[in-house]
Design a protein around this motif. Sequence first.
Motif, mmCIF file in Angstrom:
data_model
loop_
_atom_site.group_PDB
_atom_site.id
_atom_site.type_symbol
_atom_site.label_atom_id
_atom_site.label_comp_id
_atom_site.label_asym_id
_atom_site.label_seq_id
_atom_site.Cartn_x
_atom_site.Cartn_y
_atom_site.Cartn_z
ATOM 1 N N GLU A 87 56.768 -130.062 -10.477
ATOM 2 C CA GLU A 87 57.547 -131.251 -10.800
ATOM 3 C C GLU A 87 56.635 -132.368 -11.303
ATOM 4 O OE1 GLU A 87 57.470 -130.002 -7.637
ATOM 5 O OE2 GLU A 87 59.231 -128.701 -7.794
ATOM 6 N N ASP A 88 57.144 -133.139 -12.261
ATOM 7 C CA ASP A 88 56.429 -134.330 -12.710
ATOM 8 C C ASP A 88 56.536 -135.393 -11.619
ATOM 9 O OD1 ASP A 88 56.016 -132.989 -15.047
ATOM 10 O OD2 ASP A 88 57.557 -134.039 -16.182
ATOM 11 N N ASN A 89 55.391 -135.937 -11.194
ATOM 12 C CA ASN A 89 55.404 -136.921 -10.111
ATOM 13 C C ASN A 89 54.575 -138.148 -10.480
ATOM 14 O OD1 ASN A 89 52.935 -135.672 -10.025
ATOM 15 N ND2 ASN A 89 53.015 -135.108 -7.869
ATOM 16 N N LEU A 90 54.742 -138.594 -11.706
ATOM 17 C CA LEU A 90 54.069 -139.802 -12.173
ATOM 18 C C LEU A 90 54.828 -141.036 -11.698
ATOM 19 C CD1 LEU A 90 53.579 -138.474 -15.789
ATOM 20 C CD2 LEU A 90 51.711 -138.855 -14.170
ATOM 21 N N ASP A 91 54.124 -142.149 -11.566
ATOM 22 C CA ASP A 91 54.752 -143.417 -11.180
ATOM 23 C C ASP A 91 55.311 -144.079 -12.435
ATOM 24 O OD1 ASP A 91 55.418 -146.014 -10.367
ATOM 25 O OD2 ASP A 91 53.853 -146.029 -8.838
ATOM 26 N N GLU A 92 56.628 -144.107 -12.551
ATOM 27 C CA GLU A 92 57.262 -144.596 -13.764
ATOM 28 C C GLU A 92 57.179 -146.109 -13.918
ATOM 29 O OE1 GLU A 92 61.005 -143.066 -14.820
ATOM 30 O OE2 GLU A 92 60.263 -140.996 -14.874
ATOM 31 N N GLU A 93 56.787 -146.816 -12.867
ATOM 32 C CA GLU A 93 56.654 -148.268 -12.958
ATOM 33 C C GLU A 93 55.307 -148.685 -13.540
ATOM 34 O OE1 GLU A 93 59.281 -150.169 -12.352
ATOM 35 O OE2 GLU A 93 60.288 -148.262 -11.959
ATOM 36 N N ARG A 134 54.443 -147.104 -21.084
ATOM 37 C CA ARG A 134 55.066 -146.865 -19.788
ATOM 38 C C ARG A 134 55.459 -145.389 -19.689
ATOM 39 N NH1 ARG A 134 54.338 -150.934 -16.012
ATOM 40 N NH2 ARG A 134 54.263 -152.907 -17.144
ATOM 41 N N ILE A 135 55.467 -144.872 -18.478
ATOM 42 C CA ILE A 135 55.783 -143.457 -18.276
ATOM 43 C C ILE A 135 57.174 -143.127 -18.793
ATOM 44 C CG2 ILE A 135 56.084 -141.628 -16.566
ATOM 45 C CD1 ILE A 135 53.169 -142.530 -17.061
ATOM 46 N N ARG A 136 58.129 -144.023 -18.598
ATOM 47 C CA ARG A 136 59.506 -143.752 -19.029
ATOM 48 C C ARG A 136 59.629 -143.659 -20.551
ATOM 49 N NH1 ARG A 136 59.915 -149.164 -17.098
ATOM 50 N NH2 ARG A 136 60.692 -148.351 -15.126
ATOM 51 N N GLU A 137 58.607 -144.116 -21.270
ATOM 52 C CA GLU A 137 58.627 -144.042 -22.734
ATOM 53 C C GLU A 137 58.130 -142.694 -23.252
ATOM 54 O OE1 GLU A 137 56.222 -147.272 -24.082
ATOM 55 O OE2 GLU A 137 57.362 -148.783 -22.960
ATOM 56 N N LEU A 138 57.596 -141.855 -22.385
ATOM 57 C CA LEU A 138 57.002 -140.594 -22.810
ATOM 58 C C LEU A 138 58.038 -139.478 -22.846
ATOM 59 C CD1 LEU A 138 53.705 -140.581 -20.698
ATOM 60 C CD2 LEU A 138 54.103 -141.590 -22.952
ATOM 61 N N SER A 139 57.821 -138.518 -23.740
ATOM 62 C CA SER A 139 58.643 -137.318 -23.772
ATOM 63 C C SER A 139 58.235 -136.394 -22.622
ATOM 64 C CB SER A 139 58.463 -136.592 -25.105
ATOM 65 O OG SER A 139 57.142 -136.067 -25.198
ATOM 66 N N GLY A 140 59.031 -135.349 -22.419
ATOM 67 C CA GLY A 140 58.697 -134.389 -21.371
ATOM 68 C C GLY A 140 57.361 -133.720 -21.610
ATOM 69 N N GLY A 141 57.070 -133.372 -22.855
ATOM 70 C CA GLY A 141 55.796 -132.747 -23.181
ATOM 71 C C GLY A 141 54.619 -133.672 -22.950
ATOM 72 N N MET A 142 54.795 -134.951 -23.250
ATOM 73 C CA MET A 142 53.731 -135.930 -23.018
ATOM 74 C C MET A 142 53.463 -136.101 -21.527
ATOM 75 S SD MET A 142 54.739 -138.859 -25.791
ATOM 76 C CE MET A 142 54.755 -138.525 -27.554
ATOM 77 N N LYS A 143 54.527 -136.139 -20.738
ATOM 78 C CA LYS A 143 54.350 -136.279 -19.287
ATOM 79 C C LYS A 143 53.590 -135.079 -18.723
ATOM 80 C CE LYS A 143 58.529 -139.029 -18.464
ATOM 81 N NZ LYS A 143 59.890 -139.039 -17.848
ATOM 82 N N ARG A 144 53.922 -133.895 -19.225
ATOM 83 C CA ARG A 144 53.260 -132.690 -18.725
ATOM 84 C C ARG A 144 51.775 -132.718 -19.073
ATOM 85 N NH1 ARG A 144 54.307 -130.707 -14.474
ATOM 86 N NH2 ARG A 144 54.260 -128.475 -14.172
ATOM 87 N N ARG A 145 51.461 -133.103 -20.297
ATOM 88 C CA ARG A 145 50.056 -133.200 -20.696
ATOM 89 C C ARG A 145 49.335 -134.281 -19.893
ATOM 90 N NH1 ARG A 145 50.064 -134.393 -26.733
ATOM 91 N NH2 ARG A 145 52.323 -134.622 -26.568
ATOM 92 N N LEU A 146 50.036 -135.365 -19.579
ATOM 93 C CA LEU A 146 49.426 -136.445 -18.799
ATOM 94 C C LEU A 146 49.093 -135.973 -17.383
ATOM 95 C CD1 LEU A 146 48.527 -139.362 -18.598
ATOM 96 C CD2 LEU A 146 50.888 -139.991 -18.010
ATOM 97 N N ILE A 147 49.951 -135.152 -16.794
ATOM 98 C CA ILE A 147 49.665 -134.633 -15.454
ATOM 99 C C ILE A 147 48.436 -133.719 -15.495
ATOM 100 C CG2 ILE A 147 50.566 -133.119 -13.647
ATOM 101 C CD1 ILE A 147 53.294 -134.364 -14.115
ATOM 102 N N ILE A 148 48.264 -132.984 -16.592
ATOM 103 C CA ILE A 148 47.046 -132.166 -16.739
ATOM 104 C C ILE A 148 45.824 -133.066 -16.858
ATOM 105 C CG2 ILE A 148 45.859 -130.483 -18.201
ATOM 106 C CD1 ILE A 148 48.601 -129.314 -18.896
#
Length: 308
Positions: A87-93, A134-148
């Motif tokens: 699961e993506d668990n980034l802080d969206e704030e 902001r995290i909420r501005e990212l696509s799903g693919g961007m969030k996944r790459r950011l977690i990596i």
Amino acid sequence: MPIITVENVNKSYGELRAVSDFSFDVDEADCFGFLGPNGAGKTTMMKMIYGKAERDDVLSSTIKVMGFDPANNPLEIKLLSGVVPQEDNLDEELSVFQNLYLYTRFYGIPTALSKKRIDELLDFMELADKKNARIRELSGGMKRRLIIVRALLNEPRLLILDEPTTGLDPQVRHLIWDKIRKLKKEGVTILLTTHYMEEAFEICDKIIIMDKGMKVLEGNPHDLIANHIEKYALQIINKENSLCLEGKIDNNIIRKEESEEMVVYYSNDLKYLEDLALCMDAGDFYIRQSNLEDLFLKTTGRLLNEDQ
């Protein structure tokens, strides 16, 4: 010496045996994959490796990760590892940079080095232009790459990826595969769980196919296909199109698998499959080489189990 050694490991949750008598080794700078249906025990095995879950019978089983036992030295393992959860668990704030900088503080990385490392890794994962987003501005693919990126901040020797590309489009998936290949060349060992057979085939040096907590097959994916399944498949999309084959099938050289609407005939004799297909119209069938998904379905079954 293997970077990970697992011997005779079991894990139960009440009456459920999630992992049963499991053993394997992982060599340094290899990508080692776990494949299996939902509920097969893949994530449980991963959690025991990095100390998030404790195995049963600690004294009679072995898990060594970079020389440490996760039952006794979980922090040492975590300091040398990076984890990408399902699961993506980034802080969206927070912004991209703030998410990453906060994480570097957990590892005590000095500020100047933190900023340099963040910039390098954002560039590595092609996210440099999103540093202040902001995290909420990212696509799903961007969030996944950011977690990596986040998992790589501490320069881990071991990178644990739990279904890292689920739900991503092919372009992002192939980008992540390329980055995994580069990390391997730099000496990073990778543990991977995935439902994408192509992903395991493309990037894993060795895989284990699991089912109901047990190891079914282990080895290099190319070797497993060569040694455990027929070379070719005649796939008939509509069962009705296979009626013309009645009485023509030689069960000594062909194996049949079917679902509610589809039939697949497997054989090492390509000419035999081509001859069978002559009674059907173009578009009713196709002949192809067998692949890792065929092997997976052969070993774990085509029907859903109760955990799926």
